[in-house]
Motif scaffolding. Structure first.
Motif, PDB file in Angstrom:
ATOM      1  N   MET A  28       0.847  -1.192   0.000  1.00  0.00           N
ATOM      2  CA  MET A  28       0.000   0.000   0.000  1.00  0.00           C
ATOM      3  C   MET A  28       0.886   1.247   0.000  1.00  0.00           C
ATOM      4  N   ASP A  29       1.921   1.163   0.821  1.00  0.00           N
ATOM      5  CA  ASP A  29       2.811   2.297   1.017  1.00  0.00           C
ATOM      6  C   ASP A  29       3.648   2.596  -0.227  1.00  0.00           C
ATOM      7  N   ASP A  30       4.235   1.554  -0.824  1.00  0.00           N
ATOM      8  CA  ASP A  30       5.121   1.817  -1.972  1.00  0.00           C
ATOM      9  C   ASP A  30       4.366   1.801  -3.307  1.00  0.00           C
ATOM     10  N   GLY A  31       3.072   1.516  -3.249  1.00  0.00           N
ATOM     11  CA  GLY A  31       2.258   1.621  -4.457  1.00  0.00           C
ATOM     12  C   GLY A  31       2.437   0.487  -5.450  1.00  0.00           C
ATOM     13  N   THR A  32       3.094  -0.600  -5.054  1.00  0.00           N
ATOM     14  CA  THR A  32       3.292  -1.697  -6.011  1.00  0.00           C
ATOM     15  C   THR A  32       2.002  -2.461  -6.290  1.00  0.00           C
ATOM     16  N   MET A  33       1.035  -2.338  -5.382  1.00  0.00           N
ATOM     17  CA  MET A  33      -0.246  -2.999  -5.584  1.00  0.00           C
ATOM     18  C   MET A  33      -1.381  -1.986  -5.424  1.00  0.00           C
ATOM     19  N   PRO A  34      -2.500  -2.191  -6.085  1.00  0.00           N
ATOM     20  CA  PRO A  34      -2.761  -3.162  -7.154  1.00  0.00           C
ATOM     21  C   PRO A  34      -1.895  -2.859  -8.390  1.00  0.00           C
ATOM     22  N   LEU A  35      -1.658  -3.897  -9.194  1.00  0.00           N
ATOM     23  CA  LEU A  35      -0.848  -3.717 -10.397  1.00  0.00           C
ATOM     24  C   LEU A  35      -1.476  -2.644 -11.290  1.00  0.00           C
ATOM     25  N   LYS A  36      -0.586  -1.896 -11.952  1.00  0.00           N
ATOM     26  CA  LYS A  36      -1.062  -0.817 -12.833  1.00  0.00           C
ATOM     27  C   LYS A  36      -2.011  -1.358 -13.901  1.00  0.00           C
ATOM     28  N   SER A  37      -1.653  -2.509 -14.468  1.00  0.00           N
ATOM     29  CA  SER A  37      -2.463  -3.081 -15.547  1.00  0.00           C
ATOM     30  C   SER A  37      -3.854  -3.422 -15.029  1.00  0.00           C
ATOM     31  N   TYR A  38      -3.920  -3.908 -13.803  1.00  0.00           N
ATOM     32  CA  TYR A  38      -5.217  -4.248 -13.204  1.00  0.00           C
ATOM     33  C   TYR A  38      -6.031  -2.974 -12.962  1.00  0.00           C
ATOM     34  N   GLN A  39      -5.341  -1.969 -12.445  1.00  0.00           N
ATOM     35  CA  GLN A  39      -6.032  -0.706 -12.173  1.00  0.00           C
ATOM     36  C   GLN A  39      -6.630  -0.078 -13.421  1.00  0.00           C
ATOM     37  N   SER A  40      -5.917  -0.250 -14.547  1.00  0.00           N
ATOM     38  CA  SER A  40      -6.402   0.376 -15.774  1.00  0.00           C
ATOM     39  C   SER A  40      -7.705  -0.269 -16.228  1.00  0.00           C
ATOM     40  N   LEU A  41      -7.918  -1.512 -15.856  1.00  0.00           N
ATOM     41  CA  LEU A  41      -9.152  -2.194 -16.242  1.00  0.00           C
ATOM     42  C   LEU A  41     -10.220  -2.164 -15.145  1.00  0.00           C
ATOM     43  N   HIS A  42      -9.807  -1.890 -13.914  1.00  0.00           N
ATOM     44  CA  HIS A  42     -10.759  -1.898 -12.792  1.00  0.00           C
ATOM     45  C   HIS A  42     -10.647  -0.596 -12.027  1.00  0.00           C
ATOM     46  N   LYS A  43     -11.502   0.352 -12.394  1.00  0.00           N
ATOM     47  CA  LYS A  43     -11.296   1.662 -11.773  1.00  0.00           C
ATOM     48  C   LYS A  43     -11.668   1.655 -10.293  1.00  0.00           C
ATOM     49  N   GLU A  44     -12.486   0.693  -9.863  1.00  0.00           N
ATOM     50  CA  GLU A  44     -12.835   0.633  -8.438  1.00  0.00           C
ATOM     51  C   GLU A  44     -11.642   0.146  -7.600  1.00  0.00           C
ATOM     52  N   SER A  45     -10.595  -0.310  -8.269  1.00  0.00           N
ATOM     53  CA  SER A  45      -9.430  -0.780  -7.512  1.00  0.00           C
ATOM     54  C   SER A  45      -8.416   0.339  -7.269  1.00  0.00           C
ATOM     55  N   ARG A  46      -8.652   1.478  -7.891  1.00  0.00           N
ATOM     56  CA  ARG A  46      -7.709   2.593  -7.703  1.00  0.00           C
ATOM     57  C   ARG A  46      -7.902   3.195  -6.322  1.00  0.00           C
ATOM     58  N   LEU A  47      -6.812   3.271  -5.576  1.00  0.00           N
ATOM     59  CA  LEU A  47      -6.890   3.737  -4.190  1.00  0.00           C
ATOM     60  C   LEU A  47      -6.283   5.118  -4.056  1.00  0.00           C
ATOM     61  N   THR A  48      -6.923   5.949  -3.247  1.00  0.00           N
ATOM     62  CA  THR A  48      -6.343   7.249  -2.956  1.00  0.00           C
ATOM     63  C   THR A  48      -5.266   7.062  -1.891  1.00  0.00           C
ATOM     64  N   GLN A  49      -4.465   8.092  -1.727  1.00  0.00           N
ATOM     65  CA  GLN A  49      -3.406   8.044  -0.724  1.00  0.00           C
ATOM     66  C   GLN A  49      -3.989   7.793   0.669  1.00  0.00           C
ATOM     67  N   GLU A  50      -5.153   8.416   0.936  1.00  0.00           N
ATOM     68  CA  GLU A  50      -5.788   8.249   2.257  1.00  0.00           C
ATOM     69  C   GLU A  50      -6.234   6.807   2.440  1.00  0.00           C
ATOM     70  N   GLU A  51      -6.783   6.248   1.380  1.00  0.00           N
ATOM     71  CA  GLU A  51      -7.243   4.858   1.477  1.00  0.00           C
ATOM     72  C   GLU A  51      -6.069   3.919   1.694  1.00  0.00           C
ATOM     73  N   ARG A  52      -4.965   4.236   1.024  1.00  0.00           N
ATOM     74  CA  ARG A  52      -3.768   3.418   1.209  1.00  0.00           C
ATOM     75  C   ARG A  52      -3.281   3.478   2.653  1.00  0.00           C
ATOM     76  N   SER A  53      -3.230   4.683   3.219  1.00  0.00           N
ATOM     77  CA  SER A  53      -2.770   4.792   4.614  1.00  0.00           C
ATOM     78  C   SER A  53      -3.752   4.100   5.548  1.00  0.00           C
ATOM     79  N   LEU A  54      -5.017   4.196   5.218  1.00  0.00           N
ATOM     80  CA  LEU A  54      -6.037   3.573   6.058  1.00  0.00           C
ATOM     81  C   LEU A  54      -5.799   2.061   6.143  1.00  0.00           C
ATOM     82  N   ILE A  55      -5.589   1.447   4.985  1.00  0.00           N
ATOM     83  CA  ILE A  55      -5.360   0.001   4.944  1.00  0.00           C
ATOM     84  C   ILE A  55      -4.042  -0.341   5.635  1.00  0.00           C
ATOM     85  N   CYS A  56      -3.021   0.457   5.323  1.00  0.00           N
ATOM     86  CA  CYS A  56      -1.692   0.208   5.888  1.00  0.00           C
ATOM     87  C   CYS A  56      -1.726   0.276   7.414  1.00  0.00           C
ATOM     88  N   ASN A  57      -2.349   1.319   7.934  1.00  0.00           N
ATOM     89  CA  ASN A  57      -2.409   1.471   9.392  1.00  0.00           C
ATOM     90  C   ASN A  57      -3.209   0.357  10.036  1.00  0.00           C
TER      91      ASN A  57
END
Lengths: 133, 161
Positions: B113-142
């Protein structure tokens, strides 16, 4: 007289609290030391088989990113537990040290005993870290 | 020339039709309440939904397939992809691992979540609901970090399975 007594009381409180602080830091100190302790045998194995890539000075960026043994004490508790699990698994599956590296550094190959020692150490160390509440 | 094209075109169409009869098995087993991360660790709803949208397609036994995911040869590619993802981390088997393994898994969730390696870019391009905001990433990480710490604090008080 009254003043003297209260001064004495104060002194006693000071000394006692200093004593308590001393004991507190003592236990803290020995606690961290204990956590950092790596048995000599394990240390030697790590140095000959892992440090080449996984310690400061190595050029293997990817390896360093995964784990740098010189930074072991800087890793968070949960990170240590994760890494110990990964070390154990990598050694068990014979993925580490990698075959390519062993071709050039045959001395780094782990004997079965060495591999077991490492694996056991990761398990014991994990257990130890899990007890630190 | 024209005839040649027609034969090639017809052959291609036939081929595409025939391969539709060959599908890999769907990655869609029932949710295992003792294994599934959301069931076992019960994160807050918001996080559960984010995980479902951003991770579960490849990292669980419950893939939600898009329509084209049932079309060969896309389905083959997808199957391989999912298998690789599950091999790395399967959130449907969260509860079945040893406690230290689970801690490792949580640490990894936080890291990707922190380094942005997931979700894969290719997956994100096909699944827009998988794109996470920075806040969402920190939320999951924490959440993952706290959950890992909680597991250590409860060790070994919680009964082992």
């Amino acid at each position: 007289m009254l003043l003297k007594l209260s001064a004495m009381k104060k002194q006693i409180v000071y000394i006692a609290s200093a004593g308590i602080m001393f004991l507190f830091f003592q236990s803290f100190h020995s606690g961290t030391l204990k956590k950092q302790e790596i048995p000599d045998e394990v240390g030697t194995i790590l140095k000959t088989s892992c440090y080449n890539c996984h310690s400061t000075g190595s050029n293997a960026e990817k390896a360093l990113e995964k784990i740098n043994f010189d930074h072991w004490n800087d890793y968070k508790l949960i990170k240590k537990i994760e890494l110990l699990g990964d070390i154990g698994k990598m050694v068990e599956d014979e993925k580490m040290p990698p075959e390519k590296f062993l071709d050039r550094n045959p001395d780094a190959r782990l004997s079965e005993d060495q591999a077991n020692l490492l694996i056991d150490w990761t398990k014991q160390e994990t257990e130890k870290l899990m007890q630190v509440n | 020339m024209n005839k040649k094209f027609r034969i090639i075109g017809l052959g291609l169409i036939t081929f595409l039709i025939v391969i539709q009869f060959f599908h890999p098995e769907k990655n869609n087993s029932e949710v295992d309440a003792a294994g599934d991360l959301i069931q076992v660790a019960s994160p807050p709803d918001q996080i559960a939904i984010l995980l479902k949208h951003a991770c579960y397609d490849c990292h669980s036994n419950q893939t939600v397939y898009p329509w084209y995911g049932r079309v060969s040869p896309v389905s083959w590619f997808m199957e391989r992809h999912i298998r690789k993802g599950r091999d790395k981390m399967n959130l449907s088997e969260y509860g079945t691992g040893e406690k230290s393994e689970v801690i490792g898994l949580l640490v990894k969730i936080c890291e990707v979540m922190d380094d942005g390696t997931m979700p894969l870019k290719s997956y994100q391009s096909l699944h827009k609901e998988s794109r996470l905001t920075q806040e969402e990433r920190s939320l999951i990480c924490n959440w993952a970090d706290n959950e890992a710490m909680r597991m250590i604090r409860n060790w070994p008080v919680e009964p082992e399975e």
